[in-house]
Design an enzyme around this catalytic site. Structure first.
Site, PDB file in Angstrom:
ATOM      1  CB  SER A 100       8.363  -6.071   2.469  1.00 36.70           C
ATOM      2  OG  SER A 100       7.291  -6.861   2.946  1.00 36.70           O
TER       3      SER A 100
ATOM      4  CE1 TYR B  54      12.065 -10.463   4.730  1.00 43.16           C
ATOM      5  CE2 TYR B  54       9.831  -9.680   5.097  1.00 43.16           C
ATOM      6  CZ  TYR B  54      10.874  -9.954   4.236  1.00 43.16           C
ATOM      7  OH  TYR B  54      10.728  -9.725   2.880  1.00 43.16           O
TER       8      TYR B  54
END
Length: 229
Positions: free
Chosen positions: A123, A136
């Site tokens: 990501s 995260y």
């Protein structure tokens, strides 16, 4: 031909399977098997109960599927950044599911499969950790680094690793959140992965996100720490 989707309720994983499942055997592995989607174009669909945090079950699950041609590792959680800042167990839960369990499963797949494709998802959040979602983001940074090493290990072999680096994905995981610049949908990600097949490696989704990533690296820290998610 068998497709294994780890994270059977994943928006991205489901979209990807729909694009490649025609005439194939599909195996869906998920914790909540009654909620699994249907794939009418598949030759057959099987389910497996999958608890990602039970590391000892990973190899047993993969071996129960048999020969796998395409494995899609699409499970994970976004977590709650604000909660993780005050709740160490939640911070560890995010790290466990989004990094530790994926390292385990990718290792099992790489040793079980002699050929075919493995798809993993990094990501933009892992490119440079931001104050707004550093828990995260740190897991994606670690996973990305692991995948780079695994890709080097598999280079030149019949087993191909595809590492997608999408931007903000508008889906069930991010419902209610304001989309970031260059956001994509699960369908966008699935289309990009399919287009990439045949050229293993790491790739940005959308491609122009690579330009933003380069800029992100040089933003002064005094400014960067104020950046939104």
């Amino acid at each position: 031909m068998t497709i294994l989707l780890l994270g059977g309720t994943s928006d991205i994983g489901t979209a990807l399977v729909r694009r490649i499942c025609a005439g194939q055997r599909v195996v869906l592995a998920a914790r909540d098997t009654p909620r699994l989607p249907e794939f009418p174009d598949a030759a057959s669909v099987e389910t497996r109960t999958f608890e990602a945090t039970d590391l000892e079950s990973h190899r047993e699950l993969v071996e129960s599927v048999g020969e796998i041609d395409t494995a899609i590792v699409a499970f994970g959680i976004l977590g709650d950044q604000e909660r993780a800042e005050r709740d160490e167990l939640h911070a560890a839960e995010i790290a466990d599911i989004d990094y530790r369990t994926q390292v385990s499963m990718l290792t099992v797949l790489a040793s079980h499969m002699s050929a075919g494709k493995i798809v993993a998802f990094s990501s933009i959040a892992g490119w440079r950790a931001r104050r707004a979602n550093y828990v995260y983001g740190s897991t994606k940074a670690g996973l990305d680094a692991f995948c780079q090493g695994l890709a080097d290990r598999l280079h030149g072999s019949p087993l191909e690793l595809y590492v997608a680096r999408p931007g903000f994905v508008i889906g069930s995981m991010t419902e209610g959140m304001k989309p970031a610049p260059m956001s994509v949908t699960p369908d966008d990600v699935a289309d990009a992965v399919v287009e990439r097949f045949g050229r293993p490696g790491t790739f940005w989704i959308p491609r122009r996100l690579a330009v933003l990533a380069a800029i992100m690296r040089i933003v002064p820290r005094c400014i960067w720490r104020k950046m939104p998610r």
